[in-house]
Design a protein around this motif. Structure first.
Motif, PDB file in Angstrom:
ATOM      1  N   LYS A 193      53.247  93.391  74.958  1.00  0.00           N
ATOM      2  CA  LYS A 193      53.003  94.626  74.214  1.00  0.00           C
ATOM      3  C   LYS A 193      53.961  94.805  73.038  1.00  0.00           C
ATOM      4  O   LYS A 193      53.925  95.836  72.377  1.00  0.00           O
ATOM      5  CB  LYS A 193      53.163  95.834  75.155  1.00  0.00           C
ATOM      6  N   GLU A 239      53.901 103.970  71.024  1.00  0.00           N
ATOM      7  CA  GLU A 239      54.803 104.277  72.127  1.00  0.00           C
ATOM      8  C   GLU A 239      56.177 103.676  71.822  1.00  0.00           C
ATOM      9  O   GLU A 239      56.283 102.608  71.222  1.00  0.00           O
ATOM     10  CB  GLU A 239      54.226 103.674  73.410  1.00  0.00           C
ATOM     11  N   GLN A 249      56.296  93.069  81.250  1.00  0.00           N
ATOM     12  CA  GLN A 249      55.408  94.091  80.700  1.00  0.00           C
ATOM     13  C   GLN A 249      55.638  94.276  79.203  1.00  0.00           C
ATOM     14  O   GLN A 249      54.696  94.523  78.457  1.00  0.00           O
ATOM     15  CB  GLN A 249      55.623  95.428  81.414  1.00  0.00           C
ATOM     16  N   GLU A 291      54.263  93.900  69.981  1.00  0.00           N
ATOM     17  CA  GLU A 291      53.726  94.254  68.657  1.00  0.00           C
ATOM     18  C   GLU A 291      53.116  95.659  68.627  1.00  0.00           C
ATOM     19  O   GLU A 291      52.954  96.234  67.560  1.00  0.00           O
ATOM     20  CB  GLU A 291      52.672  93.231  68.221  1.00  0.00           C
ATOM     21  N   GLN A 292      52.799  96.204  69.789  1.00  0.00           N
ATOM     22  CA  GLN A 292      52.165  97.516  69.855  1.00  0.00           C
ATOM     23  C   GLN A 292      53.163  98.661  70.031  1.00  0.00           C
ATOM     24  O   GLN A 292      52.790  99.826  69.941  1.00  0.00           O
ATOM     25  CB  GLN A 292      51.173  97.550  71.032  1.00  0.00           C
ATOM     26  N   LEU A 293      54.430  98.328  70.300  1.00  0.00           N
ATOM     27  CA  LEU A 293      55.453  99.327  70.572  1.00  0.00           C
ATOM     28  C   LEU A 293      56.436  99.447  69.419  1.00  0.00           C
ATOM     29  O   LEU A 293      56.605  98.511  68.642  1.00  0.00           O
ATOM     30  CB  LEU A 293      56.244  98.949  71.833  1.00  0.00           C
TER      31      LEU A 293
END
Length: 188
Positions: free
Chosen positions: A13, A59, A9, A15-17
């Motif tokens: 993600k 996040e 998981q 690069e987005q966290l």
């Protein structure tokens, strides 16, 4: 309670966290998830304002070697009103799934903190038993270590790990951002 996150998981993600590695600077320097920021668990309170700012933008995912320290960090963050994810299995699982880690140039390999604690605690227990052969009462060292380990398990804290984390061995020789640099980066 932190929301668990698997390596499968996390990877897409990444690069987005905002990834926070709560291991000692030496452990971090020896190999960390690409893009992770190092905030040692014992300094997490100092980082709360920067982490609040970072959490407004993305996040937060917290990692350590195995997932134990990151779970503790997530509890502290939750108590401060910051939601965070915790990586199940930590960087050990990350590497085990074939993902690369970044190393700080010149960093030495450092054992994971839980391994260091097991080594020191085991050595002290053996030393207490051997000392008892020459000096009656030496076994109380072993009893004290056992009591300390039981207390650490019940309270989910580890004074020995905190002390070991402050040793020069667990601090990188060169490179690597210090906490102030990391906090500045998180405020941006």
């Amino acid at each position: 309670m932190a929301t668990p996150l698997t390596v499968e998981q996390l990877h897409p993600k990444l690069e987005q966290l905002t990834v926070i590695d709560v291991r000692s600077p030496g452990e971090y320097a020896a190999g960390h998830i690409p893009g992770a920021h190092n905030i040692p668990l014992d300094r997490l309170d100092e980082a709360l304002p920067a982490l609040r700012t970072a959490a407004e933008r993305a996040e937060i995912a917290v990692v350590c070697a195995s997932g134990n320290r990151s779970a503790t960090a997530c509890e502290q963050l939750s108590a401060a009103g910051i939601t965070a994810l915790t990586l199940l299995g930590g960087t050990t699982a990350w590497v085990g799934n074939g993902h690369p880690v970044n190393r700080i140039p010149g960093a030495r390999n450092v054992w994971a903190m839980d391994r260091q604690v097991r080594f020191v605690a085991g050595s002290l227990v053996v030393a207490g038993v051997l000392a008892d052969l020459a000096l009656p009462g030496g076994r109380w060292l072993s009893a004290a270590v056992g009591a300390g380990l039981a207390f650490a398990a019940v309270t989910n804290t580890c004074a020995m790990g905190a002390m070991l984390g402050k040793l020069p061995y667990n601090r990188p020789r060169t490179g690597g951002p210090d906490l102030d640099t990391t906090l500045t980066a998180l405020h941006r």
